[in-house]
Design a protein around this motif. Structure first.
Motif, PDB file in Angstrom:
ATOM      1  N   PHE A   1       0.854  -1.239  -0.049  1.00 37.67           N
ATOM      2  CA  PHE A   1       0.061  -0.155   0.058  1.00 37.67           C
ATOM      3  C   PHE A   1       0.692   1.326   0.096  1.00 37.67           C
ATOM      4  CE2 PHE A   1      -2.761  -2.994   1.903  1.00 37.67           C
ATOM      5  CZ  PHE A   1      -4.323  -2.944   1.143  1.00 37.67           C
ATOM      6  N   ARG A   2       2.312   1.143  -0.254  1.00 38.26           N
ATOM      7  CA  ARG A   2       2.993   2.184  -0.074  1.00 38.26           C
ATOM      8  C   ARG A   2       2.471   3.517  -1.237  1.00 38.26           C
ATOM      9  NH1 ARG A   2       5.477  -1.822  -2.913  1.00 38.26           N
ATOM     10  NH2 ARG A   2       6.469  -1.527  -4.934  1.00 38.26           N
ATOM     11  N   ASP A   3       1.784   2.956  -2.070  1.00 44.60           N
ATOM     12  CA  ASP A   3       1.276   4.286  -2.928  1.00 44.60           C
ATOM     13  C   ASP A   3       0.402   5.202  -2.399  1.00 44.60           C
ATOM     14  OD1 ASP A   3      -0.323   1.876  -3.006  1.00 44.60           O
ATOM     15  OD2 ASP A   3      -1.651   2.526  -4.666  1.00 44.60           O
ATOM     16  N   VAL A   4      -0.282   4.814  -1.349  1.00 39.88           N
ATOM     17  CA  VAL A   4      -1.089   5.735  -0.759  1.00 39.88           C
ATOM     18  C   VAL A   4      -1.046   5.807   0.837  1.00 39.88           C
ATOM     19  CG1 VAL A   4      -3.102   5.025  -2.310  1.00 39.88           C
ATOM     20  CG2 VAL A   4      -2.781   3.695  -0.152  1.00 39.88           C
ATOM     21  N   LEU A   5       0.195   5.001   1.266  1.00 42.12           N
ATOM     22  CA  LEU A   5       0.566   5.189   2.891  1.00 42.12           C
ATOM     23  C   LEU A   5       1.629   6.136   2.887  1.00 42.12           C
ATOM     24  CD1 LEU A   5       0.038   3.681   5.521  1.00 42.12           C
ATOM     25  CD2 LEU A   5       1.775   1.999   4.982  1.00 42.12           C
ATOM     26  N   PRO A   6       1.232   7.333   3.508  1.00 41.69           N
ATOM     27  CA  PRO A   6       2.448   7.998   3.737  1.00 41.69           C
ATOM     28  C   PRO A   6       3.796   7.456   4.709  1.00 41.69           C
ATOM     29  CG  PRO A   6       0.409   9.089   4.437  1.00 41.69           C
ATOM     30  CD  PRO A   6       0.207   7.857   4.183  1.00 41.69           C
TER      31      PRO A   6
ATOM     32  N   PHE B   1       4.786  -3.141  24.342  1.00 41.31           N
ATOM     33  CA  PHE B   1       5.249  -4.425  23.375  1.00 41.31           C
ATOM     34  C   PHE B   1       5.566  -5.555  24.620  1.00 41.31           C
ATOM     35  CE2 PHE B   1       6.208  -0.389  21.427  1.00 41.31           C
ATOM     36  CZ  PHE B   1       5.573  -0.466  20.104  1.00 41.31           C
ATOM     37  N   GLN B   2       5.521  -6.758  23.914  1.00 41.88           N
ATOM     38  CA  GLN B   2       6.062  -7.875  24.853  1.00 41.88           C
ATOM     39  C   GLN B   2       7.438  -7.799  25.184  1.00 41.88           C
ATOM     40  OE1 GLN B   2       3.086  -9.905  25.509  1.00 41.88           O
ATOM     41  NE2 GLN B   2       4.492 -10.691  27.278  1.00 41.88           N
ATOM     42  N   LEU B   3       8.199  -7.254  24.223  1.00 37.82           N
ATOM     43  CA  LEU B   3       9.656  -7.456  24.409  1.00 37.82           C
ATOM     44  C   LEU B   3      10.334  -6.407  25.321  1.00 37.82           C
ATOM     45  CD1 LEU B   3      10.673  -8.030  20.614  1.00 37.82           C
ATOM     46  CD2 LEU B   3      10.862  -9.722  22.473  1.00 37.82           C
ATOM     47  N   GLN B   4      11.029  -6.704  26.129  1.00 37.61           N
ATOM     48  CA  GLN B   4      11.229  -5.887  27.127  1.00 37.61           C
ATOM     49  C   GLN B   4      12.275  -4.759  26.645  1.00 37.61           C
ATOM     50  OE1 GLN B   4      12.827  -7.956  30.510  1.00 37.61           O
ATOM     51  NE2 GLN B   4      10.793  -8.601  31.257  1.00 37.61           N
ATOM     52  N   GLU B   5      12.736  -4.983  25.665  1.00 35.63           N
ATOM     53  CA  GLU B   5      13.879  -3.763  24.856  1.00 35.63           C
ATOM     54  C   GLU B   5      13.109  -2.999  24.294  1.00 35.63           C
ATOM     55  OE1 GLU B   5      15.697  -8.106  23.846  1.00 35.63           O
ATOM     56  OE2 GLU B   5      13.830  -7.341  23.975  1.00 35.63           O
ATOM     57  N   LEU B   6      11.938  -2.915  24.102  1.00 36.10           N
ATOM     58  CA  LEU B   6      10.996  -1.954  23.275  1.00 36.10           C
ATOM     59  C   LEU B   6      10.331  -1.107  24.540  1.00 36.10           C
ATOM     60  CD1 LEU B   6       9.384  -3.588  20.476  1.00 36.10           C
ATOM     61  CD2 LEU B   6      11.591  -2.267  20.481  1.00 36.10           C
ATOM     62  N   PRO B   7      10.723   0.162  24.618  1.00 33.58           N
ATOM     63  CA  PRO B   7       9.894   1.148  25.510  1.00 33.58           C
ATOM     64  C   PRO B   7       8.478   1.548  24.850  1.00 33.58           C
ATOM     65  CG  PRO B   7      11.269   2.320  23.969  1.00 33.58           C
ATOM     66  CD  PRO B   7      11.434   1.069  23.848  1.00 33.58           C
ATOM     67  N   ASP B   8       7.605   1.661  25.892  1.00 36.33           N
ATOM     68  CA  ASP B   8       6.250   2.280  25.507  1.00 36.33           C
ATOM     69  C   ASP B   8       6.440   3.427  24.375  1.00 36.33           C
ATOM     70  OD1 ASP B   8       5.386   0.265  27.118  1.00 36.33           O
ATOM     71  OD2 ASP B   8       4.684   1.911  28.522  1.00 36.33           O
ATOM     72  N   ILE B   9       5.828   3.567  23.499  1.00 31.02           N
ATOM     73  CA  ILE B   9       5.802   4.591  22.425  1.00 31.02           C
ATOM     74  C   ILE B   9       4.377   5.183  22.380  1.00 31.02           C
ATOM     75  CG2 ILE B   9       6.103   5.120  19.860  1.00 31.02           C
ATOM     76  CD1 ILE B   9       8.212   2.777  19.696  1.00 31.02           C
ATOM     77  N   ALA B  10       4.437   6.796  22.501  1.00 32.65           N
ATOM     78  CA  ALA B  10       3.062   7.450  22.261  1.00 32.65           C
ATOM     79  C   ALA B  10       3.285   7.982  20.772  1.00 32.65           C
ATOM     80  CB  ALA B  10       3.167   8.525  23.301  1.00 32.65           C
ATOM     81  N   TYR B  11       1.945   8.425  20.363  1.00 28.69           N
ATOM     82  CA  TYR B  11       1.770   8.781  18.885  1.00 28.69           C
ATOM     83  C   TYR B  11       0.833   9.665  19.073  1.00 28.69           C
ATOM     84  CZ  TYR B  11       0.227   9.102  14.092  1.00 28.69           C
ATOM     85  OH  TYR B  11      -0.254   9.353  12.893  1.00 28.69           O
ATOM     86  N   THR B  12       0.924  10.904  18.451  1.00 26.38           N
ATOM     87  CA  THR B  12      -0.125  12.047  18.048  1.00 26.38           C
ATOM     88  C   THR B  12       0.045  12.379  16.735  1.00 26.38           C
ATOM     89  OG1 THR B  12       1.753  13.849  18.651  1.00 26.38           O
ATOM     90  CG2 THR B  12       0.192  12.878  20.431  1.00 26.38           C
ATOM     91  N   GLU B  13      -1.052  13.075  16.350  1.00 26.25           N
ATOM     92  CA  GLU B  13      -1.253  13.203  14.673  1.00 26.25           C
ATOM     93  C   GLU B  13      -1.799  14.621  14.536  1.00 26.25           C
ATOM     94  OE1 GLU B  13      -3.978  11.080  11.165  1.00 26.25           O
ATOM     95  OE2 GLU B  13      -2.819   9.937  12.468  1.00 26.25           O
ATOM     96  N   SER B  14      -1.124  15.215  13.489  1.00 29.21           N
ATOM     97  CA  SER B  14      -1.655  16.585  13.075  1.00 29.21           C
ATOM     98  C   SER B  14      -2.366  16.465  11.476  1.00 29.21           C
ATOM     99  CB  SER B  14      -0.440  17.461  13.146  1.00 29.21           C
ATOM    100  OG  SER B  14       0.230  17.493  12.026  1.00 29.21           O
ATOM    101  N   LEU B  15      -2.640  17.661  11.005  1.00 22.42           N
ATOM    102  CA  LEU B  15      -3.299  17.637   9.543  1.00 22.42           C
ATOM    103  C   LEU B  15      -2.108  17.083   8.783  1.00 22.42           C
ATOM    104  CD1 LEU B  15      -5.793  18.187   8.036  1.00 22.42           C
ATOM    105  CD2 LEU B  15      -4.813  20.672   7.736  1.00 22.42           C
ATOM    106  N   VAL B  16      -0.857  17.323   8.984  1.00 22.65           N
ATOM    107  CA  VAL B  16       0.194  16.903   7.925  1.00 22.65           C
ATOM    108  C   VAL B  16       1.120  16.098   8.216  1.00 22.65           C
ATOM    109  CG1 VAL B  16       0.093  19.271   6.834  1.00 22.65           C
ATOM    110  CG2 VAL B  16       1.695  19.047   8.760  1.00 22.65           C
ATOM    111  N   GLY B  17       0.898  15.345   9.383  1.00 24.57           N
ATOM    112  CA  GLY B  17       1.962  14.351   9.847  1.00 24.57           C
ATOM    113  C   GLY B  17       1.865  13.895  11.270  1.00 24.57           C
ATOM    114  N   GLY B  18       2.642  12.918  11.679  1.00 21.41           N
ATOM    115  CA  GLY B  18       2.444  12.320  13.092  1.00 21.41           C
ATOM    116  C   GLY B  18       3.824  12.652  13.698  1.00 21.41           C
ATOM    117  N   ALA B  19       3.691  12.329  14.998  1.00 21.53           N
ATOM    118  CA  ALA B  19       5.000  12.452  15.927  1.00 21.53           C
ATOM    119  C   ALA B  19       4.867  11.428  17.020  1.00 21.53           C
ATOM    120  CB  ALA B  19       4.971  13.832  16.711  1.00 21.53           C
ATOM    121  N   TYR B  20       6.221  10.708  17.329  1.00 24.36           N
ATOM    122  CA  TYR B  20       6.406   9.539  18.022  1.00 24.36           C
ATOM    123  C   TYR B  20       7.217  10.160  19.407  1.00 24.36           C
ATOM    124  CZ  TYR B  20       4.512   7.171  13.766  1.00 24.36           C
ATOM    125  OH  TYR B  20       3.911   6.813  12.743  1.00 24.36           O
ATOM    126  N   PHE B  21       6.687   9.431  20.306  1.00 23.82           N
ATOM    127  CA  PHE B  21       7.400   9.754  21.666  1.00 23.82           C
ATOM    128  C   PHE B  21       7.940   8.639  22.380  1.00 23.82           C
ATOM    129  CE2 PHE B  21       4.685  13.029  20.636  1.00 23.82           C
ATOM    130  CZ  PHE B  21       5.250  14.317  20.823  1.00 23.82           C
TER     131      PHE B  21
END
Length: 274
Positions: free
Chosen positions: A81-86, A217-237
């Protein structure tokens, strides 16, 4: 992300800085930093040389790490779906597919994982009024494909707080909303879905600024990740303090919203009003 974290641990255990690791590959320190943060793909020659630089010389250990790197570099199902997936949203789909728990607050729309095709079509058309019909259909198909993760054997827990506005806002017409609310009622019977409604009567709450998601996530190596979205993109924390702020807000909202046990009755009442 897991491999990047492991590379970071190995570098720190070897007592090397970003600059020193970069000199081993004849690249800048920023390249090493991006590899560890999973912001770029892992080039196998780079990975092998870094492992040697960090003191990893056992062939079986190197071979195992390289095999995981090849797997990590393999495109996900959404690649078609890369043709429509930002680009900024492909990371969201990846995190969603790997999460053990997905928590979210949604003040505007039914969450994508719970949308019916007709509702999704109406939402996407409203958000992209100038997009060709074929593109909208592709995006609806992508949203439907994403929902398959709730039917997996090891499906994540989806725990969402939706504002009452979501259920009151007429999207797509009476029939579309009737079908959507019925689908939400059915979703509440799933053991891996917890849906709460934040009623108008509850007054102000900690997340009135906008929607967000939290992935665990199940894997302990991965931290929790938060995501917010705006009109033109998204941000990950992924900074612990940042994510903790999102988690605290959502915990307070979950306590303030109607209990999940009453959601089906609330939805049934709203469906009768349509």
């Amino acid at each position: 992300m897991v491999l990047g974290k492991r590379l970071q641990d190995l570098r720190e255990r070897a007592g090397l800085s970003y600059e020193e690791a970069g000199r081993a590959l004849d690249v800048t320190h920023a390249t090493i930093r991006r590899m560890e943060r999973a912001e770029v793909g892992l080039k196998l020659p780079y990975v092998e040389k870094l492992l040697n630089t960090y003191g990893i010389t056992a062939p079986e250990e190197i071979g195992g790490f390289l095999a995981l790197a090849r797997e990590a570099n393999r495109p996900g199902w959404w690649h078609s779906f890369r043709d429509v997936l930002p680009d900024w949203f492909s990371a969201f789909v990846s995190l969603e597919g790997e999460a053990a728990i997905i928590r979210a607050y949604e003040p505007h729309y039914v969450p994508g994982l719970l949308q019916t095709p007709a509702y999704a079509h109406a939402v996407l058309r409203a958000g992209q009024p100038n997009a060709p019909a074929e593109e909208i259909e592709r995006l609806v198909d992508l949203r439907t494909e994403r929902q398959a993760l709730l039917d997996r054997d090891a499906s994540p827990l989806l725990w969402v707080v939706v504002d009452e506005t979501v259920l009151r806002r007429p999207i797509g017409g009476r029939e579309v909303m009737h079908e959507q609310i019925t689908a939400l009622m059915e979703a509440t019977e799933r053991p891996n879905v917890r849906l709460q409604v934040m009623p108008f009567a509850a007054g102000p709450h900690p997340a009135m600024y906008g929607p967000f998601h939290i992935f665990r996530f199940q894997l302990q190596e991965l931290p929790d990740i938060a995501y917010t979205e705006s009109l033109v993109g998204g941000a990950y924390f992924d900074d612990r303090d940042d994510v903790s702020a999102f988690l605290e807000a959502l915990d307070r909202m979950s306590a303030q919203a109607s209990p999940a046990q009453s959601t089906k009755a609330i939805l049934d009442g709203m469906r009768k009003e349509i």
